[in-house]
Design an enzyme around this catalytic site. Structure first.
Site, PDB file in Angstrom:
ATOM      1  N   SER A  84       0.250 -14.821 -11.162  1.00  0.00           N
ATOM      2  CA  SER A  84       0.754 -13.554 -10.477  1.00  0.00           C
ATOM      3  C   SER A  84       1.893 -13.741  -9.318  1.00  0.00           C
ATOM      4  CB  SER A  84      -0.855 -13.095  -9.636  1.00  0.00           C
ATOM      5  OG  SER A  84      -1.175 -14.254  -8.974  1.00  0.00           O
ATOM      6  N   THR A 187      -1.348 -12.463  -5.098  1.00  0.00           N
ATOM      7  CA  THR A 187      -0.192 -12.906  -4.174  1.00  0.00           C
ATOM      8  C   THR A 187      -0.224 -13.755  -3.160  1.00  0.00           C
ATOM      9  OG1 THR A 187       0.471 -10.695  -4.349  1.00  0.00           O
ATOM     10  CG2 THR A 187       1.348 -11.767  -2.451  1.00  0.00           C
ATOM     11  N   THR A 205       5.238 -12.485  -5.079  1.00  0.00           N
ATOM     12  CA  THR A 205       4.424 -12.011  -6.108  1.00  0.00           C
ATOM     13  C   THR A 205       5.322 -11.406  -7.363  1.00  0.00           C
ATOM     14  OG1 THR A 205       2.603 -10.543  -6.552  1.00  0.00           O
ATOM     15  CG2 THR A 205       4.420  -9.501  -5.370  1.00  0.00           C
ATOM     16  N   ARG A 215       7.901  -0.692 -11.019  1.00  0.00           N
ATOM     17  CA  ARG A 215       6.627  -0.474  -9.959  1.00  0.00           C
ATOM     18  C   ARG A 215       7.050  -1.372  -8.961  1.00  0.00           C
ATOM     19  NH1 ARG A 215       2.905  -3.924  -7.740  1.00  0.00           N
ATOM     20  NH2 ARG A 215       1.096  -2.790  -6.900  1.00  0.00           N
ATOM     21  N   THR A 238      -2.761  -9.070   0.494  1.00  0.00           N
ATOM     22  CA  THR A 238      -2.951  -9.053  -0.798  1.00  0.00           C
ATOM     23  C   THR A 238      -3.879  -8.297  -1.498  1.00  0.00           C
ATOM     24  OG1 THR A 238      -3.498 -10.779  -2.637  1.00  0.00           O
ATOM     25  CG2 THR A 238      -4.844 -10.757  -0.676  1.00  0.00           C
ATOM     26  N   GLY A 239      -3.565  -7.682  -2.965  1.00  0.00           N
ATOM     27  CA  GLY A 239      -4.634  -6.829  -3.357  1.00  0.00           C
ATOM     28  C   GLY A 239      -3.903  -5.467  -3.797  1.00  0.00           C
TER      29      GLY A 239
HETATM   30  N1  ASP Z   1      -0.124  -6.940  -3.470  1.00  0.00           N
HETATM   31  C1  ASP Z   1       0.240  -7.184  -4.914  1.00  0.00           C
HETATM   32  C2  ASP Z   1       0.920  -5.918  -5.466  1.00  0.00           C
HETATM   33  O1  ASP Z   1       0.436  -5.117  -5.264  1.00  0.00           O
HETATM   34  C3  ASP Z   1      -0.606  -7.782  -5.878  1.00  0.00           C
HETATM   35  C4  ASP Z   1      -1.276  -8.977  -5.467  1.00  0.00           C
HETATM   36  O2  ASP Z   1      -1.738  -9.052  -4.165  1.00  0.00           O
HETATM   37  O3  ASP Z   1      -1.270  -9.808  -6.209  1.00  0.00           O
HETATM   38  O4  ASP Z   1       1.942  -6.243  -6.111  1.00  0.00           O
END
Ligand code: ASP
Length: 327
Positions: A84, A187, A205, A215, A238-239
């Protein structure tokens, strides 16, 4: 995503010193921040340990905090096992890996790149956007051209073995789920402070796996995935990026700290706000990590499973974050 569940276990290590139990998930309570002496480096998830080690080395050699947060997350961008972050990350639904990154200093300087292809170290490109251009963000083909002009080698566009295997598996159903869950994101966000109290942060990320082509998530958006202000503190996220952008998560946390909340309280308030502003919250994971200028830090997530790496004099190791939902 492989390896995610292991985050649930408390991997407390460091300089032969175990973290006091008070820092574990159950008692990572509302107002209980943790304070570390300066300098200090914090990073999201297990991969934060290796990133912090590198950042620490950079700081110890007398280089700046912005050098440390850049060099630190480059370790994760280089990690072939990481699905990721970096070019080995999972691709979008067309099978193309695109990267997002941002970097910010406590004086307000910042730079970001988004939807970039073929660049191994988007964090370094983000830094050059900050230092060499009058802009804050450059995306897509423009970012690729900027990379070329700055002498970055462009990598061949082939998926890593692991990403290719996962993508083929996904293609069998091509189920398009624009939600992130507990398993599919990782991330790295790093925030840190030098011994003079100067702060910087970085975030990088490959974004949401099998996302729509084009996106962009929260990570390269200053104020969403990252925000740093020497007068107050720093935060990273993150998320599911969409859920974090909706509340300008990292900016929100820094502003809450400016109004007197501790990093822990600010992260918890941001999670509550995120829950209030997003539907389908059972399927959304998001986590925040924050640090104030006194060296106090905190973290909180929507669901269990989020953790972070801390590194400061006399202590390094993982800390489990608390979460709004307990199971
Ligand atoms: N925050 C990141 C995203 O939405 C994803 C992740 O935290 O892995 O691209």
């Amino acid at each position: 995503m492989q390896g995610r569940r292991k985050f649930l276990k408390k991997t407390v290590i460091g300089a032969g010193v175990a973290l006091p139990l008070a820092f574990t998930e159950n008692s990572f309570g509302r107002s209980s921040g943790i304070k570390g002496p300066k300098p200090l480096v914090l990073s999201t998830w297990d991969h934060g340990m290796a990133a912090n080690e590198r950042a620490w080395e950079v700081l110890s050699s007398g280089r700046s905090i912005v050098d440390a947060v850049e060099e630190g997350v480059k370790v994760t961008e280089n990690d072939l096992d990481n699905l990721s972050v970096g070019l080995q990350g999972l691709p979008d639904r067309e099978g193309i890996t695109t990267l997002d990154a941002s970097i910010m200093k406590g004086d307000g300087s910042c730079g970001a790149v988004a939807f970039v292809r073929q660049v191994k170290h988007p964090i370094s490109l983000a830094r050059l956007v900050m230092e060499k251009t009058p802009h804050v963000m450059i995306v897509g083909e423009g970012a690729r051209q900027f990379a070329l002009a700055e002498g970055f080698p462009l990598e061949e566009e082939v998926l890593s073995e692991k990403a290719d295997r996962a993508y083929r598996e996904w293609k069998k159903t091509s189920e398009y789920k624009p939600v992130i869950n507990i398993e599919n994101h990782d991330t790295i966000g790093m925030i840190g402070m030098d011994d003079q109290g100067r702060m910087a942060g970085s975030c990088t990320t490959s974004g949401l796996a099998y996302k729509m082509h084009g996106r962009v998530g929260d990570s390269p958006i200053i104020g969403a995935g990252l925000f740093v202000d020497d007068e107050v503190g720093a935060a990273t996220a993150t998320g599911l990026g969409e859920s974090i952008i909706r509340i300008s998560g990292s900016f929100l946390i820094v502003e809450l700290m400016r109004q007197g909340r501790s990093p822990q309280e600010a992260c918890e308030e941001a999670v509550r706000r995120l829950i209030a502003k997003n539907k389908d919250i059972e399927n959304i994971q998001a986590g925040f990590l924050a640090l104030n200028k006194d060296g106090e830090f905190g973290a909180y997530a929507v669901h269990p499973g989020f953790n972070f790496a801390r590194h400061h004099p006399g202590m390094k190791g993982m800390v489990d974050s608390g979460s709004y939902f307990k199971k």
